[in-house]
Scaffold this active site. Structure first.
Site, short mmCIF file in Angstrom:
data_model
loop_
_atom_site.label_atom_id
_atom_site.label_comp_id
_atom_site.label_asym_id
_atom_site.label_seq_id
_atom_site.Cartn_x
_atom_site.Cartn_y
_atom_site.Cartn_z
N SER A 63 0.88 -1.24 0.05
CA SER A 63 -0.01 -0.01 -0.17
C SER A 63 0.74 1.31 -0.03
O SER A 63 0.17 2.59 -0.16
CB SER A 63 -0.90 -0.05 1.23
OG SER A 63 -0.81 -1.01 2.08
N HIS B 204 -2.26 -2.87 -6.66
CA HIS B 204 -2.74 -2.49 -5.27
C HIS B 204 -4.25 -2.60 -5.27
O HIS B 204 -5.01 -1.93 -5.83
CB HIS B 204 -2.58 -0.87 -4.96
CG HIS B 204 -2.65 -0.44 -3.61
ND1 HIS B 204 -3.12 0.89 -3.24
CD2 HIS B 204 -2.76 -1.17 -2.49
CE1 HIS B 204 -3.50 1.04 -2.18
NE2 HIS B 204 -3.16 -0.15 -1.60
N GLU C 183 -5.65 -0.44 -8.19
CA GLU C 183 -4.57 0.55 -8.65
C GLU C 183 -3.43 0.10 -9.11
O GLU C 183 -2.55 -0.82 -8.41
CB GLU C 183 -4.40 1.33 -7.45
CG GLU C 183 -3.74 2.71 -7.47
CD GLU C 183 -3.38 3.65 -6.24
OE1 GLU C 183 -3.46 2.83 -5.26
OE2 GLU C 183 -3.44 4.69 -6.45
N ASN D 177 -4.83 6.31 -1.88
CA ASN D 177 -4.57 6.68 -0.63
C ASN D 177 -4.00 7.93 -0.49
O ASN D 177 -4.43 8.89 0.52
CB ASN D 177 -3.95 5.59 -0.17
CG ASN D 177 -4.56 4.51 0.09
OD1 ASN D 177 -5.92 4.55 0.20
ND2 ASN D 177 -4.03 3.28 0.41
N1 LIG Z 1 -5.13 -4.68 5.18
C1 LIG Z 1 -5.59 -3.76 4.05
O1 LIG Z 1 -6.50 -3.00 4.03
C2 LIG Z 1 -4.51 -3.52 2.91
C3 LIG Z 1 -4.91 -2.80 1.59
C4 LIG Z 1 -4.21 -2.81 0.72
C5 LIG Z 1 -2.85 -3.33 0.68
N2 LIG Z 1 -2.62 -4.01 1.72
C6 LIG Z 1 -1.05 -4.47 1.71
O2 LIG Z 1 -1.16 -5.86 1.40
C7 LIG Z 1 -0.10 -6.60 2.13
C8 LIG Z 1 -0.64 -7.57 3.01
O3 LIG Z 1 -1.53 -6.98 4.00
P1 LIG Z 1 -2.53 -7.84 4.94
O4 LIG Z 1 -3.63 -6.86 5.53
O5 LIG Z 1 -3.11 -8.94 4.14
O6 LIG Z 1 -1.53 -8.35 5.93
P2 LIG Z 1 -1.76 -9.88 6.84
O7 LIG Z 1 -0.77 -9.63 8.04
O8 LIG Z 1 -3.14 -10.03 7.16
O9 LIG Z 1 -1.14 -10.94 5.98
C9 LIG Z 1 0.49 -11.09 5.72
C10 LIG Z 1 0.54 -12.55 5.34
O10 LIG Z 1 1.86 -12.57 4.99
C11 LIG Z 1 2.45 -13.84 5.23
N3 LIG Z 1 3.91 -13.80 5.21
C12 LIG Z 1 4.70 -12.61 5.87
N4 LIG Z 1 6.02 -12.87 5.49
C13 LIG Z 1 6.13 -13.89 4.39
C14 LIG Z 1 6.80 -14.56 3.74
N5 LIG Z 1 7.99 -14.13 3.70
N6 LIG Z 1 6.59 -15.48 2.92
C15 LIG Z 1 5.21 -15.76 2.76
N7 LIG Z 1 4.19 -15.24 3.67
C16 LIG Z 1 4.40 -14.30 4.44
C17 LIG Z 1 1.73 -13.74 6.81
O11 LIG Z 1 2.08 -15.02 7.44
C18 LIG Z 1 0.46 -13.32 6.77
O12 LIG Z 1 -0.31 -14.41 6.64
C19 LIG Z 1 0.64 -5.26 2.99
O13 LIG Z 1 1.63 -4.96 2.05
C20 LIG Z 1 -0.23 -3.99 3.00
O14 LIG Z 1 0.33 -2.98 3.16
C21 LIG Z 1 -3.20 -3.97 2.94
#
Ligand SMILES: NC(=O)c1ccc[n+]([C@@H]2O[C@H](COP(=O)([O-])OP(=O)(O)OC[C@H]3O[C@@H](n4cnc5c(N)ncnc54)[C@H](O)[C@@H]3O)[C@@H](O)[C@H]2O)c1
Length: 699
Positions: A416, A437, A449, A487
């Site tokens: 993000s 994104h 995005e 954002n």
């Molecule tokens: N939550 C939101 O609203 C949102 C929106 C858009 C983008 N994002 C982006 O998406 C990404 C993930 O966010 P999220 O909210 O799903 O986080 P999350 O913590 O729910 O999920 C992350 C997952 O990645 C896994 N993980 C971590 N390191 C790893 C690795 N080296 N290899 C394999 N798996 C691994 C973890 O076990 C976890 O299940 C981030 O970059 C975040 O900025 C989040």
């Protein structure tokens, strides 16, 4: 073929085929009406012709009006001189043979025919309400006569596409054909079978089904009530209901006149103009300027997702829903099990809501394979990374992807806010790296995005946009900058809403103003849903990097008290266990009073303008820096990423309603009053001085 007249009459075994040939989808453009009328007249005059068929060339029947014509002055049509009237007068029967789409004016022409046949994959509908108008070719008068007012209301007020099979069940379609059939031949055979039948079944002369309205006198009121929330502040859905009501209470010709009058009230309404604009903004967003002509999208037959958390799981669902097999990779089996559990639970909710079936879910789940080794994903055509938001973690993932992925694979990150170029340089192929994104929940929110890194190849950008489209998303390109475009343009709103509290507003007041404006939820309630800890972490990061960053002590205080939003039972509001209803909390009001040293009464308009003008100004900065292609892309992002009310068109379209000059001058006054965060963007000043439109702004 298409240089010839857009409508032609072909003769086959005693049947006249009226072929509408106006690629790509046979929209009702110039010459079509005249062509259909001329063909009908010629067919009626030709003693060799016993019956006629109205059919579309290419991949569709008639997909509807050319939307660009609405709101412009058109040559008035002579009374009784529309295709519908001529179809009604035809002495010989006419069969509409439908494949592809029969929408809007297309379906209305079919309804004025005597019979309708359709292939199973066809879609029928009257989607006018979605652009703020109503069907004005008799659709509101004929459909209730054909299938009853209740079913007609549902179709017209929702504007949805009705599958041919359902249309046949409802009685819109007389005969359903299998896909792959030779439609012209089948239509000729059908026309021959009914050629001598008299009297001709003219929908305008079918009163029986209208009796339903007399038997259920509360029908229309109930419909009005049922849409009250969704159609808030809008006229078109209610005018649709009024038109169908007229079908049930007035003779046909008077009902037609009523339909015209209601349409005329809507055509140039603010709502219709905004909805038409939104329609085109979405389409425009798909276009990449200066894309080399010979650019071809890379084929995507299989995908991998790294990380099975909130976003990774949702993204895997999107891919599976679109029929793309996906491998979901996590570091451990336990994490995969948790991720898959969440995916199953999400699907179960969809089944419960009736939006999909158990069998369909099984099929989608079967497309998701869980893996823990990078070797297992090496042959995938695209990989989307969704691991923790930390540069080092992401770089490590991309080093491993670079090592195993086949040449040409698209390497996408769902970050993000992390610099795409810093991720790309972890690989030896930064040209294959781009941002994809998604917005949360990824399987629901329609915005994608697509972030263009400094070294992202045009072909990769294009392929990612195409993938977004295949996933049913509204995809738009953003430049690589802090927060990207969506954002980043919303961030000032999030800051301003908390600053308003320091001046004496309450979260529930701000939320009420935004809900009355048309948002489904207020921004504080949204914050509680997303979790307040995310913003908190971002503020701490920014404060470390920039000591001048505006602190938000009220927001920080809540998080430091453990109020992280819905997930902790309290945030800007309090929540009862098992209930998502935000309830104003005296404790929050008390904290606000501590910080609001000189509270004052803040009017609703000031709240609205403070929030949205802050974002308009930032959107102008983004455009000025060339981080978005066009202002309307930002509008499309707000519609699909943040639930901005569609009948306001979009952030920039809405601001044009106030006027760039007035927006600029107010921002300049707030700049004087509040300081740097309100410094007007140079582009905004320029647009204001030129008297130009914000929505047409480009870098
Ligand atoms: N939550 C939101 O609203 C949102 C929106 C858009 C983008 N994002 C982006 O998406 C990404 C993930 O966010 P999220 O909210 O799903 O986080 P999350 O913590 O729910 O999920 C992350 C997952 O990645 C896994 N993980 C971590 N390191 C790893 C690795 N080296 N290899 C394999 N798996 C691994 C973890 O076990 C976890 O299940 C981030 O970059 C975040 O900025 C989040």
């Amino acid at each position: 073929m298409s240089e010839a007249a857009p409508v032609r009459l072909e003769r086959r075994e005693g049947i006249g085929l009226i072929v509408v040939d106006n690629p790509p989808v046979n929209a009702l453009g110039p010459g079509i009406r005249e062509g259909i009328i001329a063909a009908l007249e010629a067919g009626n005059a030709d003693p060799e012709i016993r019956a006629m068929v109205l059919i579309g060339a290419g991949r569709s029947f008639i997909a509807g009006a050319d939307i660009r014509q609405f709101g412009k002055r058109r040559a008035g049509l002579p009374l009784g001189g529309r295709t519908y009237d001529v179809l009604d007068r035809s002495a010989k029967p006419v069969v509409a043979a439908i494949h592809g789409y029969a929408l809007g004016g297309g379906l209305e022409n079919a309804l004025a025919c005597h019979y309708r046949i359709a292939v199973r994959s066809a879609r029928l509908g009257l989607p006018e309400v979605l652009i703020g108008i109503l069907p004005s070719g008799g659709g509101t008068q004929r459909l209730p006569r054909l299938i009853g007012p209740k079913a007609a209301l549902e179709i017209i007020v929702s504007g949805r596409h009705v599958p041919a099979e359902e249309a046949a069940r409802l009685g819109v379609v007389d005969a359903l054909l299998e896909d792959g059939v030779d439609l012209p031949a089948a239509a000729v055979a059908y026309a021959q079978s009914i050629a001598e039948r008299r009297p001709l079944p003219r929908v305008r002369d079918m009163p029986e089904k209208l009796a339903e309205a007399r038997e259920q006198p509360g029908l229309f009121e109930a419909m009005r009530k049922s849409i009250a929330r969704r159609a808030r502040n809008q006229k078109a859905p209610y005018h649709c209901i009024a038109a169908v009501e007229a079908a049930c209470t007035l003779p046909f010709d008077e009902g037609m006149a009523r339909e015209q009058a209601l349409f005329a009230e809507l055509e140039n309404s603010d709502e219709a103009r905004a909805l038409r604009y939104a329609f085109f903004a979405e389409r425009e967003a798909a276009k990449i300027p200066d894309l080399p002509k010979d650019t071809r999208a890379r084929e995507v037959r299989s995908a991998a997702v790294i990380g099975a958390g909130t976003m990774g799981g949702g993204i895997a669902m999107c891919l599976a829903d679109a029929g793309i097999p996906v491998k979901l990779l996590e570091a451990s089996e336990a994490a995969l099990e948790r991720g898959l559990g969440r995916i199953r639970a999400n699907y179960a909710t969809s089944v419960k809501r009736g939006s999909t079936t158990e069998a369909e879910v099984e099929q989608r789940l079967s497309r998701i394979e869980t893996v823990t080794e990078y070797e297992a994903i090496a042959e995938c055509d695209v990989v989307i990374e969704a691991v923790f938001e930390e540069l080092a973690v992401k770089q490590e993932v991309f080093v491993r992807l670079d090592a195993v992925m086949r040449p040409g694979a698209l390497l996408l990150t769902n970050t993000s806010g992390i610099d795409i170029d810093a991720i790309g340089t972890a690989t030896r192929r930064p040209q294959d790296v781009a941002g994809a994104h998604f917005f949360s929940p990824a399987n629901v929110m329609k915005l994608l995005e697509v972030v263009n890194g400094a070294r992202t190849a045009p072909e990769v950008l294009f392929s990612t946009m195409q993938l977004g489209r295949r996933l049913g998303k509204v995809a738009a390109v953003a430049g690589n900058c802090d927060g990207f475009v969506a954002n980043r343009s919303r961030a000032p709103l999030s800051t301003e809403m908390v600053i308003l509290l320091e001046e004496g507003a309450l979260p529930e007041q701000v939320d009420r103003v935004m809900v009355e404006f048309g948002y489904p939820m207020g921004p504080f309630a949204v914050g509680d849903l997303a979790g307040l800890d995310i913003g908190y972490a971002g503020r701490k990061r920014r404060a470390a990097a920039n000591p001048n960053a505006r602190a938000l002590p009220i927001a920080d205080a809540l998080v430091e008290m453990g109020r992280h939003g819905q997930k902790t039972g309290a945030g800007w509001y309090r929540y009862e266990p098992g209930d998502r209803t935000p309830r104003p909390d005296p404790e929050v009001a008390r904290i606000i009073r501590e910080f609001a040293t000189q509270p004052r009464e803040i009017g609703d308009t000031e709240i609205l303008h403070r929030l949205l003008f802050a974002s308009v100004n930032e959107a102008c900065c983004i455009l000025q820096e060339g981080k978005a292609y066009r202002a309307s892309d930002i509008d499309a992002m707000w519609l699909h990423g943040f639930g901005f009310p569609r009948y306001h068109g979009g952030l920039m379209f809405w601001a044009d309603g106030i006027g760039a000059r007035a927006v600029h001058d107010q921002i300049a006054r707030w700049h004087q009053q509040y300081g740097e965060r309100w410094a007007p963007s140079a582009l905004l000043r320029d647009i204001a001085e030129r008297g130009a439109l914000l929505r047409e702004a480009r870098p």
